[in-house]
Design a protein around this motif. Structure first.
Motif, PDB file in Angstrom:
ATOM      1  N   GLY A 117      -2.648  -2.682 -12.739  1.00 41.73           N
ATOM      2  CA  GLY A 117      -3.233  -1.365 -12.473  1.00 41.73           C
ATOM      3  C   GLY A 117      -2.247  -0.227 -12.312  1.00 41.73           C
ATOM      4  O   GLY A 117      -2.600   0.854 -11.816  1.00 41.73           O
ATOM      5  N   PHE A 118      -0.975  -0.434 -12.733  1.00 39.79           N
ATOM      6  CA  PHE A 118       0.002   0.635 -12.597  1.00 39.79           C
ATOM      7  C   PHE A 118      -0.097   1.637 -13.737  1.00 39.79           C
ATOM      8  O   PHE A 118      -0.322   1.254 -14.895  1.00 39.79           O
ATOM      9  CB  PHE A 118       1.425   0.055 -12.583  1.00 39.79           C
ATOM     10  N   ALA A 119       0.088   2.914 -13.405  1.00 36.23           N
ATOM     11  CA  ALA A 119       0.375   3.929 -14.417  1.00 36.23           C
ATOM     12  C   ALA A 119       1.848   3.776 -14.745  1.00 36.23           C
ATOM     13  O   ALA A 119       2.655   3.466 -13.854  1.00 36.23           O
ATOM     14  CB  ALA A 119       0.092   5.316 -13.859  1.00 36.23           C
ATOM     15  N   LEU A 120       2.208   3.935 -16.028  1.00 39.77           N
ATOM     16  CA  LEU A 120       3.578   3.613 -16.439  1.00 39.77           C
ATOM     17  C   LEU A 120       4.212   4.760 -17.202  1.00 39.77           C
ATOM     18  O   LEU A 120       3.637   5.258 -18.182  1.00 39.77           O
ATOM     19  CB  LEU A 120       3.562   2.342 -17.296  1.00 39.77           C
ATOM     20  N   GLY A 121       5.392   5.163 -16.742  1.00 41.54           N
ATOM     21  CA  GLY A 121       6.116   6.245 -17.393  1.00 41.54           C
ATOM     22  C   GLY A 121       7.452   5.747 -17.900  1.00 41.54           C
ATOM     23  O   GLY A 121       7.937   4.692 -17.478  1.00 41.54           O
ATOM     24  N   THR A 122       8.049   6.509 -18.802  1.00 46.08           N
ATOM     25  CA  THR A 122       9.361   6.116 -19.309  1.00 46.08           C
ATOM     26  C   THR A 122      10.128   7.324 -19.833  1.00 46.08           C
ATOM     27  O   THR A 122       9.557   8.417 -19.962  1.00 46.08           O
ATOM     28  CB  THR A 122       9.248   5.051 -20.416  1.00 46.08           C
ATOM     29  N   SER A 171       0.828  -1.219   0.000  1.00 45.24           N
ATOM     30  CA  SER A 171       0.000   0.000   0.000  1.00 45.24           C
ATOM     31  C   SER A 171       0.856   1.260   0.000  1.00 45.24           C
ATOM     32  O   SER A 171       0.421   2.328  -0.432  1.00 45.24           O
ATOM     33  CB  SER A 171      -0.879   0.004   1.262  1.00 45.24           C
ATOM     34  N   TRP A 172       2.112   1.151   0.461  1.00 47.69           N
ATOM     35  CA  TRP A 172       2.964   2.349   0.537  1.00 47.69           C
ATOM     36  C   TRP A 172       3.688   2.619  -0.797  1.00 47.69           C
ATOM     37  O   TRP A 172       4.309   3.662  -0.962  1.00 47.69           O
ATOM     38  CB  TRP A 172       4.008   2.201   1.655  1.00 47.69           C
ATOM     39  N   LEU A 173       3.593   1.663  -1.752  1.00 47.99           N
ATOM     40  CA  LEU A 173       4.262   1.881  -3.045  1.00 47.99           C
ATOM     41  C   LEU A 173       3.339   2.663  -3.967  1.00 47.99           C
ATOM     42  O   LEU A 173       2.146   2.359  -4.072  1.00 47.99           O
ATOM     43  CB  LEU A 173       4.614   0.548  -3.708  1.00 47.99           C
ATOM     44  N   GLU A 174       3.876   3.708  -4.610  1.00 52.72           N
ATOM     45  CA  GLU A 174       3.064   4.477  -5.554  1.00 52.72           C
ATOM     46  C   GLU A 174       2.492   3.530  -6.606  1.00 52.72           C
ATOM     47  O   GLU A 174       3.087   2.494  -6.912  1.00 52.72           O
ATOM     48  CB  GLU A 174       3.931   5.553  -6.232  1.00 52.72           C
ATOM     49  N   ARG A 175       1.354   3.893  -7.225  1.00 52.15           N
ATOM     50  CA  ARG A 175       0.770   3.028  -8.258  1.00 52.15           C
ATOM     51  C   ARG A 175       1.215   3.518  -9.629  1.00 52.15           C
ATOM     52  O   ARG A 175       0.434   3.493 -10.594  1.00 52.15           O
ATOM     53  CB  ARG A 175      -0.759   3.015  -8.160  1.00 52.15           C
TER      54      ARG A 175
END
Ligand code: SF4
Length: 415
Positions: A278-283, A237-241
């Motif tokens: 369900g993660f938002a993903l950046g690069t 729960s403490w890890l950003e999504r």
């Protein structure tokens, strides 16, 4: 009256951390956030591109004209330090390893050039982050990768990790001073603990046990670093999504030319798995690197859909003297690069909008960071910007939002 010192920080979050360390090490000087009233200016420089060098040199000339006493540090000290020192406009040049001596260095009568040790290990602790709601924690320094376009390993040294006990002490100090969100930073953050039997995932678990730690973000990871131990913490729960995982390109031939370690097939599998969870993903993505023909660009744009990207840090390739890519041909002209950049940005902007619409039933956990004169601004667990209308002063607060509008660019709410 103590002389006033202004810190001009160029570049990345690691430089932001280094500037904070230097601010904390000053005794006989006063830190000011107002450049015009400063007697002394510390230029914490970046040298990641030729463009970065031009900006630093331009700033030095500007401050010199205003009669400021100038000191140069940061990555640019290693590439442009000698020439800027020779210009006579800089009182002293010092490498990152010398930053804890800043109070003494600023009082040195004669001009100096102290580049220091490229492979030092930082052990500084900061008590606060002036003007910030979240805390950047430097856990690692340097890089062992050798991407063909990149100068960083030559100005930040090889990969090495900060002492775990020091990092945890750092986090608990900042948490007891009210910080709840922590961003792990470094040159190649995911290589933290490599070769020393430590891992970034283990470190994050230990951080999460510290009272006051609410959300942990990771600055940037390499695809191969989302390994088994990291996958074990994906549901914490403490890890950003949201995860920022640097691919740099989505054509295998371009990745080969860039001497990257990742390849599109394995990237697509990894991003597909994270998207499913369900993660938002950046690069990070470099457009216009030499050799990026129309065919390879089309291939890259076909491949990019399988990565489910919602965020992107796109860069137009910028030659960096001293790197293998600097002599590669054919070069891509600026107009073509700009068109490709626009196409890429539009693609990801549309993805982000779709993602936020698909998540509209998920309550947002927002850390409010600033006020733009009309609305409060913060970031949610998916690292999307949220604009909030409110009569209360929300800065520094965590708020949960169940009811909000998904706007073209942002999520918008009343509180
Ligand atoms: S991973 Fe590549 S791009 Fe990143 S710092 Fe290392 S060499 Fe540079």
């Amino acid at each position: 009256m103590k002389p006033k010192v202004f810190f001009k920080t160029f570049g990345c979050r690691t430089n932001v951390f280094d500037s904070q360390v230097m601010m904390g090490a000053l005794r006989d000087y006063e830190v000011t956030e107002n450049e015009s009233e400063a007697d002394i200016v510390i230029v914490n420089s970046c040298t990641v591109t030729n463009g970065a060098d031009v900006s630093v040199r331009g700033y030095v000339n500007q401050m010199d004209k205003q009669g400021k006493k100038l000191f140069l540090t940061g990555c640019g000290a290693h590439t442009k330090g000698e020439s800027l020192f020779a210009s006579g406009k800089i009182q002293g040049v010092f490498g990152q390893s010398e930053k804890m001596k800043i109070n003494t260095l600023l009082s040195t009568e004669s001009r100096f050039y102290e580049i220091g040790d490229l492979n030092y290990i930082d052990d500084a602790i900061v008590e606060e982050f002036i003007g910030k709601s979240r805390a950047f924690i430097k856990i690692q320094e340097g890089c062992n990768f050798r991407c063909n376009y990149c100068i960083i390993p030559y100005v930040r040294g090889n990969a090495r990790s900060m002492d775990e006990a020091k990092i945890l002490e750092q986090v608990s100090r900042l948490a007891s001073n009210g910080f709840g969100e922590f961003v792990l930073t470094g040159t190649n953050v995911g290589s933290y603990g490599q070769g020393e039997g430590r891992s970034i995932a283990e470190l994050m678990k230990k951080m999460s046990l510290i009272r006051g730690v609410r959300r942990i973000r990771v600055g940037s990871l390499e695809p191969i670093q989302i390994n088994e131990s990291f996958q074990e913490i994906l549901d914490e729960s403490w890890l950003e999504r949201h995860l920022h995982i640097a691919i740099q390109h989505s054509s295998n031939e371009m990745l080969r030319l860039m001497n990257r370690r990742n390849r599109h097939q394995s990237d697509a599998e990894l991003f597909g798995m994270l998207h499913e969870r369900g993660f938002a993903l950046g690069t990070d993505f470099i457009v216009g690197h030499p050799g990026e023909s129309d065919t390879l660009w089309r291939e890259a744009m076909e491949n990019i859909d399988s990565l489910h990207l919602t965020h992107i840090h796109p860069f137009t390739y910028s030659k960096r003297d001293g790197t293998p890519s600097a002599t590669m041909k054919p070069e891509i002209n600026g107009t073509v690069s700009a068109q490709r950049m626009a196409e890429l940005n539009e693609r990801i902007r549309a993805n982000n909008h779709l993602f936020r619409k698909s998540m509209v039933k998920v309550p947002l956990e927002v850390l409010v960071e600033s006020y733009d004169g009309q609305r409060y601004v913060g970031y949610d667990q998916f690292f999307n910007k949220v604009l909030i209308e409110s009569q209360e002063d929300l800065i520094g607060n965590w708020i949960a939002l169940e009811d909000y509008e998904v706007d073209d660019e942002y999520n918008v709410a009343k509180f």
